[in-house]
Design an enzyme around this catalytic site. Structure first.
Site, PDB file in Angstrom:
ATOM      1  N   ARG A  42      -1.938  13.613  -5.625  1.00  0.00           N
ATOM      2  CA  ARG A  42      -1.794  12.239  -5.252  1.00  0.00           C
ATOM      3  C   ARG A  42      -3.073  11.358  -5.738  1.00  0.00           C
ATOM      4  NH1 ARG A  42      -1.501  12.349   0.812  1.00  0.00           N
ATOM      5  NH2 ARG A  42      -3.371  10.473   0.821  1.00  0.00           N
ATOM      6  N   ASP A  75     -10.819   4.986   5.866  1.00  0.00           N
ATOM      7  CA  ASP A  75      -9.040   5.190   6.204  1.00  0.00           C
ATOM      8  C   ASP A  75      -8.852   7.252   6.429  1.00  0.00           C
ATOM      9  OD1 ASP A  75      -7.090   3.628   7.691  1.00  0.00           O
ATOM     10  OD2 ASP A  75      -5.786   4.668   5.842  1.00  0.00           O
ATOM     11  N   CYS A  95      -4.544   4.834  11.604  1.00  0.00           N
ATOM     12  CA  CYS A  95      -3.030   4.713  12.680  1.00  0.00           C
ATOM     13  C   CYS A  95      -2.814   5.943  13.579  1.00  0.00           C
ATOM     14  CB  CYS A  95      -2.094   4.814  11.276  1.00  0.00           C
ATOM     15  SG  CYS A  95      -1.587   6.486  10.720  1.00  0.00           S
TER      16      CYS A  95
END
Length: 469
Positions: free
Chosen positions: A239, A284, A344
């Site tokens: 990633r 996040d 989210c």
């Protein structure tokens, strides 16, 4: 970015090494929509999956094409195996439709997936490469058929295009001048930078941490907001490599502005001198993704959660425990003054409840208002007053034309904060004192003028009288 678990379908389908990005994403989405129906067909047909294909993902895609799409294109052993069982598969499909009492294949797709809202297309102008004005001008010049975008009133770097606008292969996206990013996904970095600057912290001389950075949209946004350096952590080398590629395309690696590090944020020593200049942290972390109702992969997960509520509840508990741990670790960095926490998700368990837990466990931080221009605020829950809930920003995907999101800001209450407050109060008193002195001087001058006029008048009158005499 950290929201959701691992790389999402969209990130995978639109990765740099994928050809025909839009088509690949579309086929993957349609396959996921019909995945449950494909499972039912295979179960009804009693065909051994291994006899059709070793690669289960490939099998799903080719069965979608064969049963619900435009037919399998190309050749290969999997195609031959599927065609050899064509009669059984078609008969099983007919049985499934009869059992479900539907005549249209689209009715086999779960209702919550069929009725998912369609959002406008958003793109963020990468101000490391061009200004908003330059971007708008270039868009007009390079693509006359492209609808004129709207500039967002909350984040002026975000452009809104009509739903269905395809920008994946647009030259401005390829050049890194435009970054395809949902509106609500732009909230955390923009709000963190704006608030940090508003409390008197100079961004250009301050470092920032993006704790779960890959694939990097928020990271490049932090860099564009003006922080001196952004330390971008991700524990997956794969990633992180994607993040490096995106940062290079965005021009965010120049002059060491973004520093990618393959590390688990929870293992980073808050007292490491390398991070002594960190004043802000963006968190996040992994979340349920329940706000991503426009994304098919998250819709499928939502359907699975609905079918197994006990498992879904356990998953929420694990996620919220992790989210609380991440915030607690961020609060240990001694020189950090502002922390942004976002998900989210639309679940209170991952949002307001986590924020309430954080301030209850650490009295050295308080909630500060995130994105003050955004009208939808947090929910008042146990541990949060109405005022505190008003500090939180929420996005409702059913009402706000963008994916569901949540943003909270934590502000350190320290001596520096007290000094700044005292300084502001002293400056205010000084201004008020100066204003009072000016008003007093003005009043004194007017009084003197009036006194002078009153004294001269009698003298004039007596003088006049003497003249008459």
């Amino acid at each position: 970015d950290g929201g959701g678990q691992g790389r999402g379908l969209k990130a995978l389908a639109l990765a740099d090494g994928v050809r025909n990005k839009s088509k690949t994403y579309a086929v993957a989405c349609e396959t996921l929509k019909f995945r449950a129906a494909i499972d039912q067909v295979l179960e009804k047909s009693r065909i051994d999956r291994g006899a059709l294909a070793r690669n289960e993902a490939l099998l799903y895609v080719m069965l979608y094409d064969h049963l619900f799409g435009q037919g399998i294109k190309g050749g290969g052993a999997v195609k031959r195996a599927i065609l050899a069982h064509d009669a059984k598969l078609k008969q099983a499909l007919a049985s499934v439709m009869a059992l479900r009492n539907v005549t249209d294949q689209k009715a086999l797709v779960a209702e919550h997936v069929r009725n998912a809202p369609s959002f406008p297309r958003f793109a963020r102008v990468n101000t490391l490469k061009c200004t908003v004005k330059q971007a708008l001008s270039e868009l007009r010049q390079t693509d006359l058929d492209l609808p004129v975008p709207e500039v967002n009133m909350h984040i002026p770097q975000v452009l809104k295009f009509p739903c269905g606008t395809d920008l994946h292969d647009h030259p401005m996206v390829s050049s890194g001048k435009l970054i395809l990013q949902d509106l609500s996904s732009c909230f955390p970095a923009f709000s963190l930078a704006s608030y940090t600057a508003s409390v008197g912290i100079d961004l250009q001389s301050s470092d920032c941490i993006d704790a779960t950075a890959a694939p990097g949209n928020k990271t490049s946004q932090l860099a564009a907001c003006g922080f001196k350096r952004v330390f971008a952590f991700d524990k997956s080398e794969r990633r992180l490599e994607l993040l490096r590629t995106r940062m290079e395309a965005a021009g965010a690696l120049e002059n060491g502005r973004v520093v990618p590090e393959c590390r688990d944020f929870l293992t980073v020593d808050p007292n490491d001198p390398a991070y002594a200049n960190v004043r802000a942290i963006l968190l996040d972390p992994s979340c349920s993704g329940s706000g991503m109702i426009g994304r098919v992969d998250h819709l499928v997960q939502a359907g699975e959660d609905e079918a197994d509520p006990a498992s879904a509840k356990d998953r929420l508990v694990r996620l919220s425990d992790f989210q609380k741990e991440v915030i607690a670790h961020a609060m240990k960095f001694p020189n950090v003054e502002v922390i942004s926490y976002s998900t989210c998700s639309v679940n209170v368990e991952e949002n307001e409840a986590v924020a309430a837990h954080a301030i209850a466990q650490n009295s050295g931080f308080k909630l500060a208002k995130a994105l003050p221009t955004w009208p939808r605020r947090g929910q008042e829950v146990e541990g949060l007053s109405q005022t505190q809930a008003g500090c939180l920003a929420r996005v409702d995907p059913a009402e706000d034309e963008t994916c569901g999101f949540f943003v909270a800001h934590f502000r350190r209450m320290n001596e520096a904060d007290d000094r700044r407050k005292a300084m502001k109060k002293a400056q205010k008193r000084k201004r008020l004192g100066k204003k009072k002195l000016e008003m007093a001087a003005s009043n004194s001058a007017e009084g003197a003028e009036e006194d002078g006029e009153s004294e001269e008048q009698p003298a004039g009158e007596s003088s006049s009288k003497r003249a008459k005499v």
